[in-house]
Enzyme design. Structure first.
Site, PDB file in Angstrom:
ATOM      1  N   GLY A  11       0.875  -1.196   0.039  1.00  0.00           N
ATOM      2  CA  GLY A  11      -0.159   0.034   0.141  1.00  0.00           C
ATOM      3  C   GLY A  11       0.919   1.283  -0.044  1.00  0.00           C
ATOM      4  O   GLY A  11       0.506   2.107   0.706  1.00  0.00           O
ATOM      5  N   GLN A  15      -1.947   6.615   1.895  1.00  0.00           N
ATOM      6  CA  GLN A  15      -1.756   7.703   2.734  1.00  0.00           C
ATOM      7  C   GLN A  15      -0.933   7.642   3.979  1.00  0.00           C
ATOM      8  O   GLN A  15      -0.029   8.318   4.261  1.00  0.00           O
ATOM      9  CB  GLN A  15      -3.204   8.267   3.445  1.00  0.00           C
ATOM     10  CG  GLN A  15      -4.338   8.645   2.455  1.00  0.00           C
ATOM     11  CD  GLN A  15      -3.629   9.946   1.831  1.00  0.00           C
ATOM     12  OE1 GLN A  15      -3.096  10.919   2.379  1.00  0.00           O
ATOM     13  NE2 GLN A  15      -3.432  10.119   0.377  1.00  0.00           N
ATOM     14  N   ILE A  16      -1.082   6.436   4.638  1.00  0.00           N
ATOM     15  CA  ILE A  16      -0.154   6.019   5.882  1.00  0.00           C
ATOM     16  C   ILE A  16       1.317   6.050   5.150  1.00  0.00           C
ATOM     17  O   ILE A  16       2.263   6.467   5.834  1.00  0.00           O
ATOM     18  CB  ILE A  16      -0.463   4.656   6.785  1.00  0.00           C
ATOM     19  CG1 ILE A  16      -1.782   4.824   7.125  1.00  0.00           C
ATOM     20  CG2 ILE A  16       0.734   4.289   7.393  1.00  0.00           C
ATOM     21  CD1 ILE A  16      -2.436   3.780   7.602  1.00  0.00           C
ATOM     22  N   SER A  17       1.434   5.208   4.180  1.00  0.00           N
ATOM     23  CA  SER A  17       2.868   4.873   3.536  1.00  0.00           C
ATOM     24  C   SER A  17       3.583   6.250   3.255  1.00  0.00           C
ATOM     25  O   SER A  17       4.619   6.243   3.261  1.00  0.00           O
ATOM     26  CB  SER A  17       2.990   4.106   2.540  1.00  0.00           C
ATOM     27  OG  SER A  17       2.347   2.901   2.743  1.00  0.00           O
ATOM     28  N   ARG A  98     -19.558  -5.949   6.527  1.00  0.00           N
ATOM     29  CA  ARG A  98     -18.490  -6.302   7.350  1.00  0.00           C
ATOM     30  C   ARG A  98     -18.144  -7.670   6.630  1.00  0.00           C
ATOM     31  O   ARG A  98     -16.724  -7.799   6.504  1.00  0.00           O
ATOM     32  CB  ARG A  98     -18.849  -6.396   8.759  1.00  0.00           C
ATOM     33  CG  ARG A  98     -17.706  -6.782   9.569  1.00  0.00           C
ATOM     34  CD  ARG A  98     -18.047  -6.828  10.933  1.00  0.00           C
ATOM     35  NE  ARG A  98     -17.045  -7.090  11.786  1.00  0.00           N
ATOM     36  CZ  ARG A  98     -15.868  -6.161  12.187  1.00  0.00           C
ATOM     37  NH1 ARG A  98     -16.112  -5.074  11.770  1.00  0.00           N
ATOM     38  NH2 ARG A  98     -14.874  -6.763  12.842  1.00  0.00           N
ATOM     39  N   ASN A 105     -10.377  -8.599   2.079  1.00  0.00           N
ATOM     40  CA  ASN A 105      -9.285  -8.578   2.422  1.00  0.00           C
ATOM     41  C   ASN A 105      -8.529 -10.029   2.549  1.00  0.00           C
ATOM     42  O   ASN A 105      -7.302  -9.952   2.489  1.00  0.00           O
ATOM     43  CB  ASN A 105      -9.192  -7.912   3.882  1.00  0.00           C
ATOM     44  CG  ASN A 105      -9.397  -6.396   3.564  1.00  0.00           C
ATOM     45  OD1 ASN A 105      -8.314  -5.774   3.173  1.00  0.00           O
ATOM     46  ND2 ASN A 105     -10.253  -5.666   3.663  1.00  0.00           N
ATOM     47  N   VAL A 129      -1.035  -3.737   9.225  1.00  0.00           N
ATOM     48  CA  VAL A 129      -1.800  -2.506   9.585  1.00  0.00           C
ATOM     49  C   VAL A 129      -3.148  -2.340   8.946  1.00  0.00           C
ATOM     50  O   VAL A 129      -3.971  -1.903   9.464  1.00  0.00           O
ATOM     51  CB  VAL A 129      -0.863  -1.231   9.013  1.00  0.00           C
ATOM     52  CG1 VAL A 129      -1.423  -0.051   9.458  1.00  0.00           C
ATOM     53  CG2 VAL A 129       0.664  -1.136   9.774  1.00  0.00           C
ATOM     54  N   ASP A 159      -3.505   2.388  19.089  1.00  0.00           N
ATOM     55  CA  ASP A 159      -4.538   2.407  20.250  1.00  0.00           C
ATOM     56  C   ASP A 159      -3.854   2.557  21.552  1.00  0.00           C
ATOM     57  O   ASP A 159      -4.228   3.411  22.546  1.00  0.00           O
ATOM     58  CB  ASP A 159      -5.405   1.058  20.147  1.00  0.00           C
ATOM     59  CG  ASP A 159      -5.870   1.048  18.835  1.00  0.00           C
ATOM     60  OD1 ASP A 159      -6.874   1.457  18.252  1.00  0.00           O
ATOM     61  OD2 ASP A 159      -5.384  -0.151  18.328  1.00  0.00           O
ATOM     62  N   HIS A 187      -8.288  -4.665  17.160  1.00  0.00           N
ATOM     63  CA  HIS A 187      -8.063  -3.177  16.891  1.00  0.00           C
ATOM     64  C   HIS A 187      -9.478  -2.843  16.165  1.00  0.00           C
ATOM     65  O   HIS A 187      -9.671  -2.903  14.669  1.00  0.00           O
ATOM     66  CB  HIS A 187      -7.045  -2.943  15.548  1.00  0.00           C
ATOM     67  CG  HIS A 187      -6.917  -1.491  15.028  1.00  0.00           C
ATOM     68  ND1 HIS A 187      -6.831  -0.383  15.674  1.00  0.00           N
ATOM     69  CD2 HIS A 187      -7.334  -1.087  13.882  1.00  0.00           C
ATOM     70  CE1 HIS A 187      -6.925   0.599  14.926  1.00  0.00           C
ATOM     71  NE2 HIS A 187      -7.366   0.287  13.818  1.00  0.00           N
TER      72      HIS A 187
HETATM   73  P1  NAI Z   1      -5.126   4.205   1.598  1.00  0.00           P
HETATM   74  O1  NAI Z   1      -6.178   4.089   0.843  1.00  0.00           O
HETATM   75  O2  NAI Z   1      -4.760   5.813   1.418  1.00  0.00           O
HETATM   76  O3  NAI Z   1      -3.998   3.536   1.019  1.00  0.00           O
HETATM   77  C1  NAI Z   1      -4.081   1.795   1.046  1.00  0.00           C
HETATM   78  C2  NAI Z   1      -3.130   1.704  -0.601  1.00  0.00           C
HETATM   79  O4  NAI Z   1      -3.096   0.297  -0.439  1.00  0.00           O
HETATM   80  C3  NAI Z   1      -3.705   2.239  -1.591  1.00  0.00           C
HETATM   81  O5  NAI Z   1      -2.634   2.879  -2.501  1.00  0.00           O
HETATM   82  C4  NAI Z   1      -4.010   0.903  -2.522  1.00  0.00           C
HETATM   83  O6  NAI Z   1      -3.735   0.825  -4.099  1.00  0.00           O
HETATM   84  C5  NAI Z   1      -3.190  -0.069  -1.809  1.00  0.00           C
HETATM   85  N1  NAI Z   1      -3.486  -1.722  -1.990  1.00  0.00           N
HETATM   86  C6  NAI Z   1      -4.745  -2.019  -2.005  1.00  0.00           C
HETATM   87  N2  NAI Z   1      -4.619  -3.467  -2.031  1.00  0.00           N
HETATM   88  C7  NAI Z   1      -3.425  -3.640  -2.301  1.00  0.00           C
HETATM   89  C8  NAI Z   1      -2.781  -4.880  -2.421  1.00  0.00           C
HETATM   90  N3  NAI Z   1      -3.376  -6.022  -2.628  1.00  0.00           N
HETATM   91  N4  NAI Z   1      -1.439  -4.806  -2.329  1.00  0.00           N
HETATM   92  C9  NAI Z   1      -0.819  -3.980  -2.330  1.00  0.00           C
HETATM   93  N5  NAI Z   1      -1.265  -2.273  -2.207  1.00  0.00           N
HETATM   94  C10 NAI Z   1      -2.605  -2.524  -1.941  1.00  0.00           C
HETATM   95  O7  NAI Z   1      -5.123   3.814   3.147  1.00  0.00           O
HETATM   96  P2  NAI Z   1      -4.315   4.200   4.358  1.00  0.00           P
HETATM   97  O8  NAI Z   1      -5.047   5.559   4.856  1.00  0.00           O
HETATM   98  O9  NAI Z   1      -2.934   4.403   4.039  1.00  0.00           O
HETATM   99  O10 NAI Z   1      -4.657   3.079   5.323  1.00  0.00           O
HETATM  100  C11 NAI Z   1      -4.333   1.853   5.067  1.00  0.00           C
HETATM  101  C12 NAI Z   1      -4.893   0.920   6.059  1.00  0.00           C
HETATM  102  O11 NAI Z   1      -4.419   0.925   7.323  1.00  0.00           O
HETATM  103  C13 NAI Z   1      -6.517   0.698   6.036  1.00  0.00           C
HETATM  104  O12 NAI Z   1      -6.745  -0.549   5.708  1.00  0.00           O
HETATM  105  C14 NAI Z   1      -6.827   1.523   7.397  1.00  0.00           C
HETATM  106  O13 NAI Z   1      -8.069   1.082   7.734  1.00  0.00           O
HETATM  107  C15 NAI Z   1      -5.598   0.793   8.004  1.00  0.00           C
HETATM  108  N6  NAI Z   1      -5.380   1.545   9.360  1.00  0.00           N
HETATM  109  C16 NAI Z   1      -4.886   0.688  10.328  1.00  0.00           C
HETATM  110  C17 NAI Z   1      -4.952   1.192  11.484  1.00  0.00           C
HETATM  111  C18 NAI Z   1      -4.567   0.294  12.662  1.00  0.00           C
HETATM  112  O14 NAI Z   1      -4.242   1.016  14.019  1.00  0.00           O
HETATM  113  N7  NAI Z   1      -4.263  -0.809  12.626  1.00  0.00           N
HETATM  114  C19 NAI Z   1      -4.717   2.783  11.837  1.00  0.00           C
HETATM  115  C20 NAI Z   1      -5.074   3.538  10.675  1.00  0.00           C
HETATM  116  C21 NAI Z   1      -5.550   2.847   9.569  1.00  0.00           C
END
Ligand code: NAI
Length: 324
Positions: A11, A15-17, A98, A105, A129, A159, A187
Site C-alpha cells: 500500500g 496515505q499512511i505510507s 462487514r 481482505n 496495519v 490504540d 483493533h
Molecule cells: P489508503 O487507501 O490511502 O492506501 C491504501 C493503499 O493500499 C492504496 O494505495 C491501495 O492502492 C493499496 N492497496 C490495496 N490493495 C493492495 C494490495 N493487494 N497490495 C498492495 N497494495 C494495495 O489507506 P491508508 O490510509 O494508507 O490506510 C491503509 C490501511 O490501514 C487501511 O486498511 C486502514 O483502515 C488501516 N489503518 C489501520 C490502523 C491500525 O491501527 N491498525 C490505523 C489506521 C489505518
C-alpha cells in the site's frame, strides 16, 4: 557500516505510507546507523502514483537508503525481506457488509502470506496495519506454513499510544510519565484499553481518575478515536498510524521501554485460546516479544476482554475457509 536490511511496505502509494516510507528512510525505525533497502508494493493501477513516491524518496537524498524497489508483484516486494509492513488493504466500499470486507481482505492477505512464505527472510518480522488488522494478520500467517505464526503481528500501537495520551492529558502529566498501559483484543471498537495496571508517575492510574471518567469517557474515546479523526480531518489517521507502526517495529527489533500492546497469536494466556490474533501486553527484548504474565484480571476487565475476543472469533469464522 552495517549491512542494509530489506523493508517491504505494501500500500506504498497510500496515505499512511506517505508518512511511513519517509520516516523509515530517515532512520526513525531502526536507527540512524542502519542502511535500508525499501521494497514497495502497490496494485497495478496505483503504480504511477507509487513511482511519484519513489521520485520524492529519491529527492530526499536520504543517506541510509541503498536501493528502492517499486513493484506490483508480492513475490518481488517480499524477496528476502527482513521486515514487512502490510499497510495496503481494501477499504469498505458503498453497500459493503462487514463480511464482504473481511472476504475481500482475506483474498489479499492470503496471497501476501504465501508470498512471504516463499520469498521473505526466514526471520522476517511482519506487522499488519491494513484493516481488519488482527484477522488479516491471522490469514497471512495461516498461509505461511514455513514461518512461525509468532512472526506475524497486528498493529495495536496506535490504540496504545492514544490511550497513553488521553490519560496523561486528563491527569496533567506527560505521556512519558505513563507506564504499563494495556490495550487488549481487537483493533476495533471492542478493544479494551485497561487502566487496572497502569501507573502515572508511579501512582496507580485508577486512583487518579474516577470510575465514571474511565468507563464513560476514556474507554469510548480511545475506542472511537479513529472515527473522531475522520470526522475532524475528513480523512483517516495516517501520520499517527505511521508513527505507531514505527514504534511497534522499532520496539520489536530493538527492545521496548516497559509494556507495550501488540496483536499476536493467542496462546491461552489470560484465558484467550489459540486461533486468533489478540492484543496482549508484551515486553520486547533481544529481538523478541514476550507476553507479560501474572497480571490480576478483575471482573470489569474480564467482561471486556471476553467481548473483544468474541468479536475476533466471529471475524475468524467469517474467513475460516481461507485459513488454509
Ligand atoms: P489508503 O487507501 O490511502 O492506501 C491504501 C493503499 O493500499 C492504496 O494505495 C491501495 O492502492 C493499496 N492497496 C490495496 N490493495 C493492495 C494490495 N493487494 N497490495 C498492495 N497494495 C494495495 O489507506 P491508508 O490510509 O494508507 O490506510 C491503509 C490501511 O490501514 C487501511 O486498511 C486502514 O483502515 C488501516 N489503518 C489501520 C490502523 C491500525 O491501527 N491498525 C490505523 C489506521 C489505518
Amino acid at each position: 557500516m552495517k549491512e542494509p536490511v530489506r523493508i517491504a511496505i505494501t500500500g506504498a502509494a497510500g496515505q499512511i505510507s506517505y508518512s511511513l516510507a519517509f520516516r523509515i528512510a530517515s532512520g526513525d525505525m531502526l536507527g540512524k546507523d542502519q542502511p535500508v533497502i525499501l521494497q514497495l508494493l502497490e496494485i497495478t493501477p496505483a503504480m504511477d502514483a507509487l513511482n511519484g513516491v519513489v521520485m520524492e524518496l529519491n529527492d530526499c537524498a536520504f543517506p541510509l537508503v541503498q536501493e528502492i524497489v517499486a513493484t506490483d508483484d508480492p513475490n518481488v516486494a517480499f524477496k528476502d525481506a527482513d521486515f514487512a509492513l502490510l499497510v495496503g488493504a481494501r477499504p469498505r466500499g458503498p453497500g459493503m457488509e462487514r463480511k464482504d470486507l473481511l472476504e475481500a481482505n482475506a483474498a489479499i492477505f492470503s496471497v501476501q502470506g504465501k508470498a512471504l512464505n516463499d520469498n521473505a527472510s526466514r526471520d522476517v518480522r511482519v506487522l499488519v496495519v491494513g484493516n481488519p488488522a488482527n484477522t488479516n494478520a491471522l490469514i497471512a500467517s495461516c498461509n505461511a506454513p514455513d514461518l512461525n505464526p509468532g512472526q506475524f503481528t497486528a498493529m495495536m500501537r496506535l490504540d496504545h499510544n492514544r490511550a497513553k495520551t488521553q490519560l496523561a492529558q486528563k491527569v496533567g502529566k506527560h505521556v512519558t510519565d505513563v507506564e504499563s498501559m494495556i490495550v487488549w483484543g481487537n483493533h476495533s471498537a471492542t478493544q479494551y484499553p485497561d487502566l487496572a495496571h497502569c501507573k502515572v508517575d508511579g501512582k496507580a492510574a485508577l486512583e487518579l481518575v474516577d470510575q465514571a471518567w474511565y468507563e464513560n469517557d476514556f474507554i469510548p474515546t480511545v475506542q472511537q478515536r479513529g472515527a473522531a479523526i475522520i470526522k475532524a480531518r475528513g480523512a483517516s489517521s495516517a501520520a499517527s498510524a505511521a508513527s505507531a507502526a514505527i514504534d511497534h517495529m522499532r520496539d520489536w527489533a530493538l527492545g521496548s521501554d516497559g509494556i507495550v500492546s501488540m496483536g499476536i497469536p493467542a496462546d491461552g494466556s489470560y484465558g484467550v485460546e489459540p486461533g486468533i490474533m489478540y492484543s496482549y501486553p508484551v515486553v520486547c527484548k533481544n529481538g523478541q516479544y514476550e507476553i507479560v504474565q501474572g497480571l490480576e484480571i478483575g471482573e470489569f476487565s474480564r467482561e471486556r476482554m471476553n467481548a473483544t475476543e468474541q468479536e475476533l472469533r466471529e471475524e475468524r469464522a467469517a474467513v475460516e475457509h481461507l485459513l488454509g
